[in-house]
Design an enzyme around this catalytic site. Structure first.
Site, PDB file in Angstrom:
ATOM      1  N   TRP A   1      22.936 -32.768 -30.681  1.00 39.00           N
ATOM      2  CA  TRP A   1      22.508 -32.509 -32.059  1.00 39.00           C
ATOM      3  C   TRP A   1      23.696 -32.406 -33.024  1.00 39.00           C
ATOM      4  O   TRP A   1      23.503 -32.356 -34.224  1.00 39.00           O
ATOM      5  CB  TRP A   1      21.649 -31.251 -32.116  1.00 39.00           C
ATOM      6  CG  TRP A   1      22.223 -30.071 -31.390  1.00 39.00           C
ATOM      7  CD1 TRP A   1      23.125 -29.176 -31.861  1.00 39.00           C
ATOM      8  CD2 TRP A   1      21.905 -29.655 -30.055  1.00 39.00           C
ATOM      9  NE1 TRP A   1      23.426 -28.234 -30.905  1.00 39.00           N
ATOM     10  CE2 TRP A   1      22.671 -28.500 -29.784  1.00 39.00           C
ATOM     11  CE3 TRP A   1      21.041 -30.144 -29.071  1.00 39.00           C
ATOM     12  CZ2 TRP A   1      22.609 -27.826 -28.565  1.00 39.00           C
ATOM     13  CZ3 TRP A   1      20.986 -29.464 -27.858  1.00 39.00           C
ATOM     14  CH2 TRP A   1      21.751 -28.333 -27.618  1.00 39.00           C
TER      15      TRP A   1
ATOM     16  N   GLU B   1      17.411 -26.580 -33.507  1.00 44.38           N
ATOM     17  CA  GLU B   1      17.485 -25.203 -34.002  1.00 44.38           C
ATOM     18  C   GLU B   1      16.281 -24.375 -33.562  1.00 44.38           C
ATOM     19  O   GLU B   1      16.418 -23.205 -33.199  1.00 44.38           O
ATOM     20  CB  GLU B   1      17.598 -25.199 -35.534  1.00 44.38           C
ATOM     21  CG  GLU B   1      18.924 -25.711 -36.064  1.00 44.38           C
ATOM     22  CD  GLU B   1      20.106 -24.900 -35.583  1.00 44.38           C
ATOM     23  OE1 GLU B   1      19.964 -23.677 -35.376  1.00 44.38           O
ATOM     24  OE2 GLU B   1      21.182 -25.484 -35.375  1.00 44.38           O
TER      25      GLU B   1
ATOM     26  N   LEU C   1      10.203 -21.976 -21.897  1.00 45.69           N
ATOM     27  CA  LEU C   1      11.123 -21.514 -22.939  1.00 45.69           C
ATOM     28  C   LEU C   1      10.726 -20.156 -23.507  1.00 45.69           C
ATOM     29  O   LEU C   1      11.542 -19.449 -24.080  1.00 45.69           O
ATOM     30  CB  LEU C   1      11.187 -22.534 -24.091  1.00 45.69           C
ATOM     31  CG  LEU C   1      12.298 -23.585 -24.025  1.00 45.69           C
ATOM     32  CD1 LEU C   1      12.231 -24.488 -25.242  1.00 45.69           C
ATOM     33  CD2 LEU C   1      13.666 -22.941 -23.931  1.00 45.69           C
TER      34      LEU C   1
ATOM     35  N   TYR D   1       8.406 -17.459 -26.024  1.00 45.83           N
ATOM     36  CA  TYR D   1       8.189 -17.391 -27.479  1.00 45.83           C
ATOM     37  C   TYR D   1       7.385 -18.611 -27.947  1.00 45.83           C
ATOM     38  O   TYR D   1       7.829 -19.412 -28.762  1.00 45.83           O
ATOM     39  CB  TYR D   1       9.517 -17.309 -28.230  1.00 45.83           C
ATOM     40  CG  TYR D   1      10.346 -16.108 -27.874  1.00 45.83           C
ATOM     41  CD1 TYR D   1      10.121 -14.873 -28.478  1.00 45.83           C
ATOM     42  CD2 TYR D   1      11.352 -16.197 -26.910  1.00 45.83           C
ATOM     43  CE1 TYR D   1      10.879 -13.755 -28.142  1.00 45.83           C
ATOM     44  CE2 TYR D   1      12.108 -15.083 -26.565  1.00 45.83           C
ATOM     45  CZ  TYR D   1      11.864 -13.876 -27.179  1.00 45.83           C
ATOM     46  OH  TYR D   1      12.619 -12.780 -26.841  1.00 45.83           O
TER      47      TYR D   1
ATOM     48  N   TYR E   1      17.477 -19.033 -41.885  1.00 45.29           N
ATOM     49  CA  TYR E   1      18.480 -19.526 -40.937  1.00 45.29           C
ATOM     50  C   TYR E   1      18.307 -21.018 -40.653  1.00 45.29           C
ATOM     51  O   TYR E   1      19.248 -21.806 -40.764  1.00 45.29           O
ATOM     52  CB  TYR E   1      18.386 -18.721 -39.635  1.00 45.29           C
ATOM     53  CG  TYR E   1      19.103 -19.372 -38.482  1.00 45.29           C
ATOM     54  CD1 TYR E   1      20.479 -19.250 -38.341  1.00 45.29           C
ATOM     55  CD2 TYR E   1      18.408 -20.136 -37.542  1.00 45.29           C
ATOM     56  CE1 TYR E   1      21.147 -19.859 -37.287  1.00 45.29           C
ATOM     57  CE2 TYR E   1      19.070 -20.750 -36.499  1.00 45.29           C
ATOM     58  CZ  TYR E   1      20.433 -20.612 -36.373  1.00 45.29           C
ATOM     59  OH  TYR E   1      21.091 -21.232 -35.344  1.00 45.29           O
TER      60      TYR E   1
ATOM     61  N   ASP F   1      23.508 -16.233 -37.935  1.00 43.14           N
ATOM     62  CA  ASP F   1      22.771 -15.813 -36.739  1.00 43.14           C
ATOM     63  C   ASP F   1      23.530 -14.680 -36.060  1.00 43.14           C
ATOM     64  O   ASP F   1      24.487 -14.129 -36.617  1.00 43.14           O
ATOM     65  CB  ASP F   1      22.552 -16.996 -35.795  1.00 43.14           C
ATOM     66  CG  ASP F   1      23.846 -17.504 -35.163  1.00 43.14           C
ATOM     67  OD1 ASP F   1      24.947 -17.035 -35.566  1.00 43.14           O
ATOM     68  OD2 ASP F   1      23.783 -18.366 -34.269  1.00 43.14           O
TER      69      ASP F   1
ATOM     70  N   CYS G   1      34.444 -14.999 -29.712  1.00 40.01           N
ATOM     71  CA  CYS G   1      34.161 -13.621 -30.120  1.00 40.01           C
ATOM     72  C   CYS G   1      32.828 -13.185 -29.506  1.00 40.01           C
ATOM     73  O   CYS G   1      31.857 -12.889 -30.199  1.00 40.01           O
ATOM     74  CB  CYS G   1      34.114 -13.533 -31.649  1.00 40.01           C
ATOM     75  SG  CYS G   1      34.179 -11.851 -32.290  1.00 40.01           S
TER      76      CYS G   1
ATOM     77  N   CYS H   1      42.961 -15.197 -29.757  1.00 41.70           N
ATOM     78  CA  CYS H   1      42.124 -15.436 -30.942  1.00 41.70           C
ATOM     79  C   CYS H   1      42.975 -15.830 -32.145  1.00 41.70           C
ATOM     80  O   CYS H   1      44.047 -15.257 -32.380  1.00 41.70           O
ATOM     81  CB  CYS H   1      41.324 -14.169 -31.262  1.00 41.70           C
ATOM     82  SG  CYS H   1      40.311 -14.313 -32.747  1.00 41.70           S
TER      83      CYS H   1
ATOM     84  N   CYS I   1      42.351  -9.379 -37.551  1.00 40.72           N
ATOM     85  CA  CYS I   1      41.020  -8.869 -37.206  1.00 40.72           C
ATOM     86  C   CYS I   1      40.983  -7.341 -37.282  1.00 40.72           C
ATOM     87  O   CYS I   1      41.747  -6.651 -36.597  1.00 40.72           O
ATOM     88  CB  CYS I   1      40.632  -9.337 -35.812  1.00 40.72           C
ATOM     89  SG  CYS I   1      39.044  -8.690 -35.244  1.00 40.72           S
TER      90      CYS I   1
END
Length: 348
Positions: A23, A36, A79, A81, A119, A137, A191, A201, A207
């Site tokens: 994607w 998504e 999957l 949901y 989103y 997200d 992260c 990082c 940070c």
């Protein structure tokens, strides 16, 4: 740290570390939307084969809209949901009937479609149409809270708005697609929730969480989900080569899926007690009783037994939604993964 510096660092990191995912190789809003929806509350490794199967079965939004709900739910099986799958199908129909098979090309237009929230609309708008609107997200919450030391509770409306504002203030106007992908990928690979890779990082020197050792504190999320136990007794009633199943019609997470005759109790009970008191099962004799299956959902844990019953003669059964199916017919039915797993175990 300026927005320009943040953009430069995270995009450069992304271009060196990103995973190759299908994607990300397209600007087709249909395929971006599909990915998504599949990846909501689903890990990439689990979601990728589903994405590939959907694209193969339904290469366009029109082909998805023309499919039956049963086909869509069967392909989605495993999957979880399942409202996502039903909304996916409904949205495809709306895109075809009201938008002539073409997705709106901007954030506000995308928000008008059923099942597409802020989103997902931001993801499609930025990835497909290069609109500079931030995708926020769980990964992005984590990156922003740690790097900038944001302590607003992300489970509150106020907290979510603050993070969305921050992300939109940082987003690259020239490369919003890369910026959004970089933010999500950085949270997924670098992260991470536990034991983030702070030593290597790109933000190690600036940070806030690393400086003050707040990696295990940020982001702040106060709301905790209360998980309750539910006890399910599924009765697998067979007559010759057919099993009795029903389609769930109630407004629940398994709407449109097929399962067996079910008795739910508030606590563990003896199967013999249920056989003697239930009107449908009264007088029946069990031939087998399965092990306990445990199935964890977002807010509940199912403790499940499958009890097999063989009928010597067919009988009229109520409720009327119970119907007889052959094993081959059952294979094609969309089922909760719990039921599918039992049937696999049973066939061994």
């Amino acid at each position: 740290m300026t927005a320009a510096t943040f953009q430069k660092k995270i995009i450069e990191w992304y271009e060196e570390n990103k995973r190759q995912l299908p994607w990300r190789e397209t600007s087709d809003p249909y395929k971006i939307w599909l990915s998504e929806i599949i990846l909501q509350q689903t890990r990439v490794a689990q979601g990728l084969p589903y994405y590939q199967r959907f694209v193969k079965s339904f290469p366009t939004v029109t082909s998805l809209a023309n499919a039956s709900q049963q086909q869509v739910l069967r392909l989605w099986q495993g999957l979880g949901y399942y409202s996502r799958a039903r909304n996916l199908h409904t949205c495809a129909k709306v895109v075809v009937s009201e938008w002539q098979g073409t997705f709106p090309n901007n954030y506000k237009g995308l928000l008008m479609l059923k099942g597409i929230g802020r989103y997902t609309a931001a993801a499609i708008a930025s990835f497909a149409f290069k609109e500079p609107v931030a995708v926020v997200d769980g990964n992005v919450f984590r990156v922003l809270s740690r790097v900038f030391g944001l302590e607003e509770d992300i489970s509150t409306s106020k907290g979510k708005e603050l993070f969305i504002e921050k992300a939109n203030a940082l987003i690259s106007k020239d490369r919003p697609d890369l910026f959004n992908q970089a933010m999500m990928e950085f949270g997924a690979l670098q992260c991470v929730p536990k034991n983030p890779k702070c030593e290597e990082c790109v933000f190690s020197k600036s940070c806030v969480a690393r400086k003050h050792e707040l990696q295990n504190v940020l982001p702040i999320k106060s709301k905790k989900v209360t998980v309750r136990n539910r006890y399910f007794y599924y009765f697998v009633i067979r007559y010759k080569n057919k099993l009795l199943m029903k389609k769930r019609e109630g407004k629940d997470i398994w709407q449109g899926l097929y399962d067996f005759y079910l008795i739910e109790t508030k606590r563990n009970k003896k199967v013999s007690e249920l056989l003697n008191t239930d009107l449908i099962l009264k007088g029946s004799t069990k031939t087998n009783e399965s092990k306990i299956y445990k199935h964890v959902l977002s807010h509940q844990k199912l403790v499940v037994r499958f009890v097999e019953i063989e009928l010597q003669k067919i009988q009229t059964l109520k409720p009327s939604e119970l119907k007889w199916f052959t094993d081959r017919e059952i294979t094609a039915l969309p089922k909760p993964i719990l039921i599918a797993n039992y049937l696999v175990d049973r066939s061994k």
